[in-house]
Write an enzyme that holds these catalytic residues in place. Structure first.
Site, PDB file in Angstrom:
ATOM      1  N   CYS A  76       0.840  -1.210   0.000  1.00 24.96           N
ATOM      2  CA  CYS A  76       0.000   0.000   0.000  1.00 24.96           C
ATOM      3  C   CYS A  76       0.871   1.254   0.000  1.00 24.96           C
ATOM      4  O   CYS A  76       0.959   1.952  -0.994  1.00 24.96           O
ATOM      5  CB  CYS A  76      -0.934   0.016   1.209  1.00 24.96           C
ATOM      6  SG  CYS A  76      -1.986   1.498   1.255  1.00 24.96           S
ATOM      7  N   CYS A  89      12.503  27.943  17.892  1.00 26.88           N
ATOM      8  CA  CYS A  89      11.708  28.512  16.801  1.00 26.88           C
ATOM      9  C   CYS A  89      11.564  27.468  15.693  1.00 26.88           C
ATOM     10  O   CYS A  89      12.552  26.885  15.250  1.00 26.88           O
ATOM     11  CB  CYS A  89      12.365  29.776  16.233  1.00 26.88           C
ATOM     12  SG  CYS A  89      11.341  30.597  14.994  1.00 26.88           S
ATOM     13  N   CYS A  97      25.766  33.272   6.194  1.00 25.40           N
ATOM     14  CA  CYS A  97      26.635  32.910   7.332  1.00 25.40           C
ATOM     15  C   CYS A  97      25.823  32.497   8.555  1.00 25.40           C
ATOM     16  O   CYS A  97      26.400  32.056   9.551  1.00 25.40           O
ATOM     17  CB  CYS A  97      27.572  34.066   7.681  1.00 25.40           C
ATOM     18  SG  CYS A  97      26.732  35.519   8.367  1.00 25.40           S
ATOM     19  N   CYS A 125      44.407  54.467  27.223  1.00 24.04           N
ATOM     20  CA  CYS A 125      44.529  54.859  28.630  1.00 24.04           C
ATOM     21  C   CYS A 125      45.156  53.709  29.421  1.00 24.04           C
ATOM     22  O   CYS A 125      44.684  52.569  29.338  1.00 24.04           O
ATOM     23  CB  CYS A 125      43.157  55.200  29.190  1.00 24.04           C
ATOM     24  SG  CYS A 125      43.164  55.525  30.982  1.00 24.04           S
ATOM     25  N   CYS A 178      47.684  70.509  24.738  1.00 22.47           N
ATOM     26  CA  CYS A 178      48.850  70.131  25.543  1.00 22.47           C
ATOM     27  C   CYS A 178      48.893  68.632  25.767  1.00 22.47           C
ATOM     28  O   CYS A 178      47.981  67.905  25.379  1.00 22.47           O
ATOM     29  CB  CYS A 178      48.828  70.875  26.877  1.00 22.47           C
ATOM     30  SG  CYS A 178      47.504  70.344  27.983  1.00 22.47           S
ATOM     31  N   CYS A 234      37.689  57.918  32.515  1.00 23.68           N
ATOM     32  CA  CYS A 234      37.691  57.203  33.794  1.00 23.68           C
ATOM     33  C   CYS A 234      38.067  58.118  34.958  1.00 23.68           C
ATOM     34  O   CYS A 234      38.030  57.690  36.117  1.00 23.68           O
ATOM     35  CB  CYS A 234      38.635  56.003  33.734  1.00 23.68           C
ATOM     36  SG  CYS A 234      40.386  56.426  33.617  1.00 23.68           S
TER      37      CYS A 234
END
Length: 418
Positions: free
Chosen positions: A257, A302, A331, A368, A381, A388
Protein backbone atom coordinates in the site's frame (compact mmCIF):
# COMPACT_ATOMS: atom_id res chain seq x y z
CA UNK A 1 1.78 51.03 17.59
CA UNK A 2 3.95 48.44 19.34
CA UNK A 3 5.58 49.63 22.63
CA UNK A 4 8.66 47.52 21.85
CA UNK A 5 10.65 50.36 20.16
CA UNK A 6 10.01 52.56 23.21
CA UNK A 7 11.42 49.84 25.47
CA UNK A 8 14.49 49.50 23.22
CA UNK A 9 15.21 53.24 23.31
CA UNK A 10 15.47 53.26 27.11
CA UNK A 11 18.65 51.15 26.86
CA UNK A 12 20.65 53.68 24.86
CA UNK A 13 22.60 56.36 26.72
CA UNK A 14 25.55 58.08 25.04
CA UNK A 15 24.77 56.45 21.71
CA UNK A 16 22.34 56.86 18.85
CA UNK A 17 19.68 54.27 18.15
CA UNK A 18 17.89 53.95 14.82
CA UNK A 19 14.82 51.76 14.30
CA UNK A 20 14.38 50.75 10.66
CA UNK A 21 10.98 49.23 9.92
CA UNK A 22 10.81 46.33 7.47
CA UNK A 23 8.01 45.57 5.03
CA UNK A 24 6.50 42.95 7.34
CA UNK A 25 6.20 45.42 10.23
CA UNK A 26 9.22 44.19 12.23
CA UNK A 27 12.07 46.56 13.12
CA UNK A 28 15.84 46.42 12.73
CA UNK A 29 17.81 48.14 15.50
CA UNK A 30 20.98 49.99 14.44
CA UNK A 31 23.36 51.33 17.12
CA UNK A 32 25.81 54.15 16.44
CA UNK A 33 28.50 55.40 18.87
CA UNK A 34 31.95 56.98 18.86
CA UNK A 35 33.69 53.80 20.00
CA UNK A 36 33.27 50.18 18.91
CA UNK A 37 33.51 49.11 22.53
CA UNK A 38 30.46 51.20 23.39
CA UNK A 39 28.48 49.51 20.63
CA UNK A 40 29.63 46.08 21.83
CA UNK A 41 28.60 46.88 25.42
CA UNK A 42 25.15 48.00 24.27
CA UNK A 43 24.67 45.07 21.93
CA UNK A 44 24.32 42.42 24.65
CA UNK A 45 21.40 44.00 26.58
CA UNK A 46 19.65 44.73 23.29
CA UNK A 47 20.01 41.09 22.17
CA UNK A 48 18.72 39.90 25.56
CA UNK A 49 15.76 42.26 25.21
CA UNK A 50 15.03 41.05 21.68
CA UNK A 51 15.15 37.38 22.78
CA UNK A 52 12.43 38.14 25.31
CA UNK A 53 11.19 35.84 28.06
CA UNK A 54 9.40 32.70 26.88
CA UNK A 55 6.39 31.83 29.04
CA UNK A 56 6.60 28.18 30.07
CA UNK A 57 4.26 26.81 32.71
CA UNK A 58 2.92 23.29 33.12
CA UNK A 59 -0.63 24.56 33.66
CA UNK A 60 -0.73 26.47 30.36
CA UNK A 61 -1.99 23.65 28.15
CA UNK A 62 -2.85 24.27 24.46
CA UNK A 63 -6.56 24.42 25.35
CA UNK A 64 -5.87 27.25 27.82
CA UNK A 65 -3.62 29.15 25.40
CA UNK A 66 -6.40 28.90 22.81
CA UNK A 67 -8.22 31.58 24.84
CA UNK A 68 -5.72 34.13 23.50
CA UNK A 69 -7.39 33.81 20.08
CA UNK A 70 -10.63 35.21 21.51
CA UNK A 71 -11.61 38.86 21.91
CA UNK A 72 -11.31 38.51 25.70
CA UNK A 73 -7.83 37.01 25.32
CA UNK A 74 -6.65 39.84 23.05
CA UNK A 75 -8.02 42.43 25.50
CA UNK A 76 -6.25 40.60 28.35
CA UNK A 77 -2.88 40.86 26.56
CA UNK A 78 -3.37 44.55 25.83
CA UNK A 79 -4.36 45.27 29.42
CA UNK A 80 -1.31 43.45 30.79
CA UNK A 81 0.99 45.30 28.38
CA UNK A 82 -0.29 48.66 29.60
CA UNK A 83 -0.17 47.64 33.25
CA UNK A 84 3.36 46.15 33.22
CA UNK A 85 4.85 48.36 30.43
CA UNK A 86 5.96 45.30 28.50
CA UNK A 87 5.26 43.87 25.06
CA UNK A 88 3.65 40.40 24.87
CA UNK A 89 4.02 38.44 21.63
CA UNK A 90 1.67 35.50 20.93
CA UNK A 91 2.64 33.16 18.08
CA UNK A 92 -0.72 31.81 16.92
CA UNK A 93 0.83 28.94 14.96
CA UNK A 94 3.04 27.44 17.67
CA UNK A 95 1.02 28.77 20.66
CA UNK A 96 4.23 30.34 21.95
CA UNK A 97 4.10 33.41 24.24
CA UNK A 98 7.11 35.70 24.79
CA UNK A 99 7.35 38.80 26.95
CA UNK A 100 9.67 41.72 26.15
CA UNK A 101 10.46 44.20 28.92
CA UNK A 102 13.11 46.75 29.79
CA UNK A 103 14.07 44.66 32.82
CA UNK A 104 13.86 41.04 33.96
CA UNK A 105 11.67 42.10 36.89
CA UNK A 106 9.06 43.70 34.62
CA UNK A 107 8.96 40.62 32.38
CA UNK A 108 8.70 38.30 35.39
CA UNK A 109 5.78 40.29 36.83
CA UNK A 110 4.01 40.27 33.46
CA UNK A 111 4.57 36.50 33.13
CA UNK A 112 3.09 35.80 36.58
CA UNK A 113 0.07 38.02 35.94
CA UNK A 114 -0.51 36.41 32.52
CA UNK A 115 -0.44 32.87 33.96
CA UNK A 116 -2.82 33.76 36.80
CA UNK A 117 -5.20 35.64 34.49
CA UNK A 118 -5.33 32.83 31.92
CA UNK A 119 -5.95 30.13 34.54
CA UNK A 120 -8.71 32.21 36.16
CA UNK A 121 -10.28 32.93 32.79
CA UNK A 122 -10.15 29.26 31.80
CA UNK A 123 -11.79 28.23 35.07
CA UNK A 124 -14.66 30.64 34.43
CA UNK A 125 -15.13 29.65 30.77
CA UNK A 126 -16.94 26.77 29.18
CA UNK A 127 -15.84 23.19 29.77
CA UNK A 128 -14.88 21.06 26.77
CA UNK A 129 -15.60 17.50 25.64
CA UNK A 130 -13.54 16.44 22.63
CA UNK A 131 -15.12 14.26 19.95
CA UNK A 132 -11.83 13.36 18.34
CA UNK A 133 -8.96 11.42 19.91
CA UNK A 134 -7.98 8.12 21.43
CA UNK A 135 -10.78 5.56 21.70
CA UNK A 136 -13.22 7.53 19.52
CA UNK A 137 -14.17 6.72 15.92
CA UNK A 138 -13.32 9.34 13.28
CA UNK A 139 -17.02 10.03 12.60
CA UNK A 140 -17.85 10.65 16.27
CA UNK A 141 -19.10 14.21 15.69
CA UNK A 142 -21.34 13.00 12.87
CA UNK A 143 -22.91 10.39 15.20
CA UNK A 144 -23.46 12.99 17.95
CA UNK A 145 -25.18 15.36 15.50
CA UNK A 146 -27.30 12.49 14.14
CA UNK A 147 -28.43 11.56 17.66
CA UNK A 148 -28.88 14.99 19.28
CA UNK A 149 -29.27 17.43 16.36
CA UNK A 150 -26.95 20.20 15.07
CA UNK A 151 -27.88 22.47 18.01
CA UNK A 152 -27.55 19.54 20.50
CA UNK A 153 -31.14 20.09 21.71
CA UNK A 154 -31.41 16.36 22.48
CA UNK A 155 -28.41 16.61 24.79
CA UNK A 156 -30.00 19.58 26.60
CA UNK A 157 -33.05 17.41 27.32
CA UNK A 158 -30.83 14.72 28.87
CA UNK A 159 -28.88 17.21 31.02
CA UNK A 160 -31.23 20.05 32.08
CA UNK A 161 -29.63 23.33 33.14
CA UNK A 162 -26.59 23.05 30.89
CA UNK A 163 -25.92 25.00 27.71
CA UNK A 164 -24.08 23.35 24.81
CA UNK A 165 -22.31 24.65 21.70
CA UNK A 166 -20.75 22.44 19.02
CA UNK A 167 -17.41 23.59 17.60
CA UNK A 168 -17.46 21.76 14.25
CA UNK A 169 -13.99 22.94 13.26
CA UNK A 170 -12.22 21.40 16.26
CA UNK A 171 -14.78 18.61 16.98
CA UNK A 172 -15.49 19.90 20.51
CA UNK A 173 -18.68 20.22 22.62
CA UNK A 174 -18.45 23.42 24.70
CA UNK A 175 -20.37 23.23 27.98
CA UNK A 176 -21.52 26.13 30.10
CA UNK A 177 -22.11 24.43 33.39
CA UNK A 178 -20.15 22.52 36.04
CA UNK A 179 -17.75 19.55 36.05
CA UNK A 180 -20.52 17.06 36.89
CA UNK A 181 -22.30 18.05 33.68
CA UNK A 182 -19.08 17.56 31.73
CA UNK A 183 -18.70 14.05 33.20
CA UNK A 184 -22.26 13.16 32.15
CA UNK A 185 -21.60 14.36 28.60
CA UNK A 186 -18.38 12.30 28.45
CA UNK A 187 -20.27 9.19 29.58
CA UNK A 188 -22.92 9.74 26.90
CA UNK A 189 -20.25 10.20 24.19
CA UNK A 190 -18.46 7.01 25.27
CA UNK A 191 -21.74 5.07 25.14
CA UNK A 192 -22.32 6.24 21.54
CA UNK A 193 -18.75 5.30 20.60
CA UNK A 194 -19.09 1.85 22.18
CA UNK A 195 -22.41 1.16 20.47
CA UNK A 196 -21.03 2.07 17.06
CA UNK A 197 -17.64 0.37 17.36
CA UNK A 198 -17.97 -2.38 14.78
CA UNK A 199 -14.98 -1.43 12.64
CA UNK A 200 -13.58 -4.93 12.80
CA UNK A 201 -16.59 -6.19 10.84
CA UNK A 202 -16.26 -3.46 8.23
CA UNK A 203 -13.74 -3.12 5.35
CA UNK A 204 -12.97 -6.32 3.44
CA UNK A 205 -13.15 -8.79 6.28
CA UNK A 206 -9.64 -8.15 7.60
CA UNK A 207 -9.20 -9.04 11.25
CA UNK A 208 -5.39 -9.08 11.44
CA UNK A 209 -3.44 -5.88 12.06
CA UNK A 210 -0.67 -5.47 9.42
CA UNK A 211 1.69 -4.08 12.09
CA UNK A 212 1.42 -6.51 15.02
CA UNK A 213 -0.02 -9.41 12.93
CA UNK A 214 -2.54 -10.11 15.68
CA UNK A 215 -6.31 -9.78 15.87
CA UNK A 216 -7.30 -6.14 15.63
CA UNK A 217 -8.05 -4.50 18.98
CA UNK A 218 -9.68 -1.06 19.20
CA UNK A 219 -9.62 -0.89 15.40
CA UNK A 220 -9.06 2.23 13.34
CA UNK A 221 -9.86 2.45 9.62
CA UNK A 222 -7.56 4.80 7.68
CA UNK A 223 -9.53 7.28 5.58
CA UNK A 224 -7.07 7.38 2.70
CA UNK A 225 -6.78 3.67 1.91
CA UNK A 226 -9.44 2.04 4.18
CA UNK A 227 -6.98 -0.42 5.76
CA UNK A 228 -7.73 -1.51 9.32
CA UNK A 229 -5.16 -1.35 12.17
CA UNK A 230 -5.02 -1.52 15.93
CA UNK A 231 -5.23 2.09 17.10
CA UNK A 232 -2.33 1.52 19.51
CA UNK A 233 -0.17 0.13 16.69
CA UNK A 234 -0.73 3.29 14.64
CA UNK A 235 0.20 5.42 17.65
CA UNK A 236 3.41 3.40 18.13
CA UNK A 237 4.20 3.79 14.42
CA UNK A 238 3.94 7.57 14.78
CA UNK A 239 6.04 7.56 17.96
CA UNK A 240 8.70 5.55 16.11
CA UNK A 241 8.68 8.21 13.37
CA UNK A 242 9.21 10.90 16.03
CA UNK A 243 12.27 9.04 17.38
CA UNK A 244 13.74 8.11 13.97
CA UNK A 245 13.79 10.97 11.49
CA UNK A 246 14.42 8.73 8.45
CA UNK A 247 10.92 7.20 8.14
CA UNK A 248 8.95 10.18 6.86
CA UNK A 249 6.38 10.46 5.44
CA UNK A 250 4.38 8.17 7.72
CA UNK A 251 2.66 5.68 5.40
CA UNK A 252 0.19 2.82 5.65
CA UNK A 253 2.04 -0.36 6.70
CA UNK A 254 -0.30 -2.68 4.77
CA UNK A 255 1.52 -4.83 2.23
CA UNK A 256 2.01 -3.05 -1.14
CA UNK A 257 0.00 0.00 0.00
CA UNK A 258 2.44 2.68 1.24
CA UNK A 259 -0.22 5.40 0.95
CA UNK A 260 0.63 8.41 3.18
CA UNK A 261 -1.50 8.56 6.32
CA UNK A 262 -3.73 11.63 6.06
CA UNK A 263 -3.69 14.55 8.52
CA UNK A 264 -7.29 13.80 9.53
CA UNK A 265 -6.22 10.31 10.61
CA UNK A 266 -3.18 11.59 12.49
CA UNK A 267 -5.30 14.13 14.37
CA UNK A 268 -7.80 11.41 15.31
CA UNK A 269 -5.14 8.92 16.41
CA UNK A 270 -2.81 11.21 18.34
CA UNK A 271 -3.22 13.61 21.23
CA UNK A 272 -2.60 17.29 20.48
CA UNK A 273 0.85 17.12 22.10
CA UNK A 274 1.88 14.01 20.13
CA UNK A 275 0.57 15.50 16.90
CA UNK A 276 2.72 18.62 17.44
CA UNK A 277 5.75 16.41 18.20
CA UNK A 278 5.17 14.51 14.97
CA UNK A 279 4.89 17.75 12.99
CA UNK A 280 8.17 19.08 14.46
CA UNK A 281 9.90 15.75 13.78
CA UNK A 282 8.71 15.73 10.15
CA UNK A 283 10.00 19.27 9.71
CA UNK A 284 13.34 18.22 11.23
CA UNK A 285 13.49 15.25 8.85
CA UNK A 286 12.87 17.55 5.89
CA UNK A 287 15.67 19.92 6.97
CA UNK A 288 18.06 17.04 7.70
CA UNK A 289 17.43 15.45 4.29
CA UNK A 290 17.85 18.74 2.39
CA UNK A 291 21.64 18.42 2.27
CA UNK A 292 22.13 21.84 3.84
CA UNK A 293 19.73 23.61 1.48
CA UNK A 294 17.45 24.50 4.42
CA UNK A 295 18.11 25.42 8.04
CA UNK A 296 16.04 26.19 11.12
CA UNK A 297 15.76 29.75 12.39
CA UNK A 298 18.61 30.12 14.95
CA UNK A 299 16.28 31.47 17.67
CA UNK A 300 15.83 28.84 20.44
CA UNK A 301 12.77 26.60 19.92
CA UNK A 302 11.71 28.51 16.80
CA UNK A 303 10.12 26.15 14.23
CA UNK A 304 10.65 28.36 11.15
CA UNK A 305 12.81 27.17 8.24
CA UNK A 306 14.68 29.19 5.63
CA UNK A 307 16.51 28.44 2.38
CA UNK A 308 20.32 28.77 2.61
CA UNK A 309 21.99 31.15 0.17
CA UNK A 310 24.44 29.64 -2.33
CA UNK A 311 28.22 30.02 -1.82
CA UNK A 312 28.51 32.50 -4.71
CA UNK A 313 25.52 34.66 -3.75
CA UNK A 314 25.06 37.46 -1.25
CA UNK A 315 23.29 36.54 1.96
CA UNK A 316 19.75 37.88 1.84
CA UNK A 317 17.93 38.52 5.15
CA UNK A 318 15.51 35.90 6.41
CA UNK A 319 12.92 37.71 8.54
CA UNK A 320 11.28 35.05 10.70
CA UNK A 321 7.51 35.33 10.84
CA UNK A 322 7.38 33.56 14.21
CA UNK A 323 10.07 35.30 16.30
CA UNK A 324 10.88 38.26 13.98
CA UNK A 325 14.62 37.54 14.15
CA UNK A 326 16.64 38.60 11.10
CA UNK A 327 19.21 36.05 9.94
CA UNK A 328 21.80 36.19 7.17
CA UNK A 329 21.06 33.23 4.89
CA UNK A 330 24.74 32.86 4.00
CA UNK A 331 26.63 32.91 7.33
CA UNK A 332 23.56 32.23 9.58
CA UNK A 333 24.43 35.00 12.03
CA UNK A 334 22.34 38.12 12.67
CA UNK A 335 21.65 39.99 9.43
CA UNK A 336 24.39 42.57 8.77
CA UNK A 337 23.42 44.87 5.88
CA UNK A 338 26.51 47.08 6.12
CA UNK A 339 29.24 44.43 6.49
CA UNK A 340 30.38 41.35 4.59
CA UNK A 341 29.89 37.96 6.24
CA UNK A 342 33.65 37.63 6.82
CA UNK A 343 33.97 41.06 8.44
CA UNK A 344 30.89 40.54 10.58
CA UNK A 345 32.13 37.15 11.82
CA UNK A 346 35.46 38.81 12.68
CA UNK A 347 33.58 41.52 14.55
CA UNK A 348 31.53 38.92 16.47
CA UNK A 349 34.68 37.11 17.57
CA UNK A 350 36.43 40.36 18.52
CA UNK A 351 34.15 43.41 18.87
CA UNK A 352 37.19 45.72 19.00
CA UNK A 353 38.74 44.42 15.76
CA UNK A 354 37.62 47.40 13.65
CA UNK A 355 38.88 49.82 16.32
CA UNK A 356 42.25 48.05 16.45
CA UNK A 357 42.50 48.22 12.66
CA UNK A 358 41.78 51.95 12.73
CA UNK A 359 44.41 52.57 15.43
CA UNK A 360 47.27 50.95 13.48
CA UNK A 361 50.00 53.40 12.43
CA UNK A 362 48.40 56.43 14.14
CA UNK A 363 50.80 58.27 16.47
CA UNK A 364 47.95 60.48 17.69
CA UNK A 365 46.04 57.47 19.06
CA UNK A 366 46.94 55.80 22.37
CA UNK A 367 45.24 53.73 25.07
CA UNK A 368 44.53 54.86 28.63
CA UNK A 369 46.89 52.91 30.95
CA UNK A 370 44.14 52.65 33.59
CA UNK A 371 40.88 51.69 31.83
CA UNK A 372 42.12 50.81 28.32
CA UNK A 373 39.89 53.42 26.64
CA UNK A 374 41.14 54.50 23.19
CA UNK A 375 42.14 58.21 23.05
CA UNK A 376 42.82 60.27 19.94
CA UNK A 377 44.76 63.54 20.51
CA UNK A 378 44.38 66.08 17.70
CA UNK A 379 45.94 69.17 19.33
CA UNK A 380 46.46 70.84 22.71
CA UNK A 381 48.85 70.13 25.54
CA UNK A 382 50.16 66.74 26.68
CA UNK A 383 47.79 66.61 29.65
CA UNK A 384 44.88 64.26 28.92
CA UNK A 385 41.90 63.66 31.19
CA UNK A 386 40.41 60.24 30.43
CA UNK A 387 36.73 59.47 30.86
CA UNK A 388 37.69 57.20 33.79
CA UNK A 389 38.78 60.35 35.71
CA UNK A 390 42.55 59.81 35.64
CA UNK A 391 44.94 62.49 34.35
CA UNK A 392 47.39 60.99 31.86
CA UNK A 393 50.74 62.23 30.50
CA UNK A 394 50.46 61.83 26.72
CA UNK A 395 54.26 61.50 26.34
CA UNK A 396 54.95 58.58 28.69
CA UNK A 397 51.39 57.55 29.69
CA UNK A 398 52.06 57.97 33.41
CA UNK A 399 48.80 58.75 35.19
CA UNK A 400 47.85 60.94 38.15
CA UNK A 401 44.82 61.68 40.31
CA UNK A 402 44.77 65.43 39.62
CA UNK A 403 45.60 67.82 36.78
CA UNK A 404 48.11 69.73 38.93
CA UNK A 405 50.12 66.56 39.53
CA UNK A 406 50.10 65.82 35.79
CA UNK A 407 51.24 69.34 34.86
CA UNK A 408 53.95 69.16 37.54
CA UNK A 409 55.16 65.89 36.01
CA UNK A 410 55.24 67.40 32.48
CA UNK A 411 57.32 70.38 33.63
CA UNK A 412 59.71 68.33 35.81
CA UNK A 413 60.26 65.32 33.52
CA UNK A 414 59.50 66.52 29.99
CA UNK A 415 60.41 70.22 30.56
CA UNK A 416 57.16 71.44 28.88
CA UNK A 417 53.44 70.84 28.85
CA UNK A 418 53.26 70.81 25.02
Amino acid sequence: MSPLPEIVNTLFTGADCFLEENENGSCRVRISANATKTVAELRRPVEELMNGRTVKHASLTPSILQHLFSRDGINLLRSLQRETRTYISFDRRSLNVRIFGSSDDAAAVAEQKLIQSLLSYHESKQLEVRLRGRGLPPDMMKEVVKKFGPDLHGLKEKIPGAEFTLNTRHHIILIRGDKDMKQKVEEIVLEIAKAGRDLAERSDGEVTCPICLCEVEDGYLLEGCSHLFCRLCLVEQCESAIRNLDIFPVCCAHQDCKAPILLTDLKSILSTEKFEELFRASLGAFVASSGGAYRFCPSPDCPSVYRVAGPDTLGEPFVCGACYAETCTRCHLEYHPYLSCEKYREFKEDPDSSLKEWCKGKDQVKTCPVCGYTIEKIDGCNHIECKCGRHVCWVCLEFFSSSDDCYGHLRAVHMAII
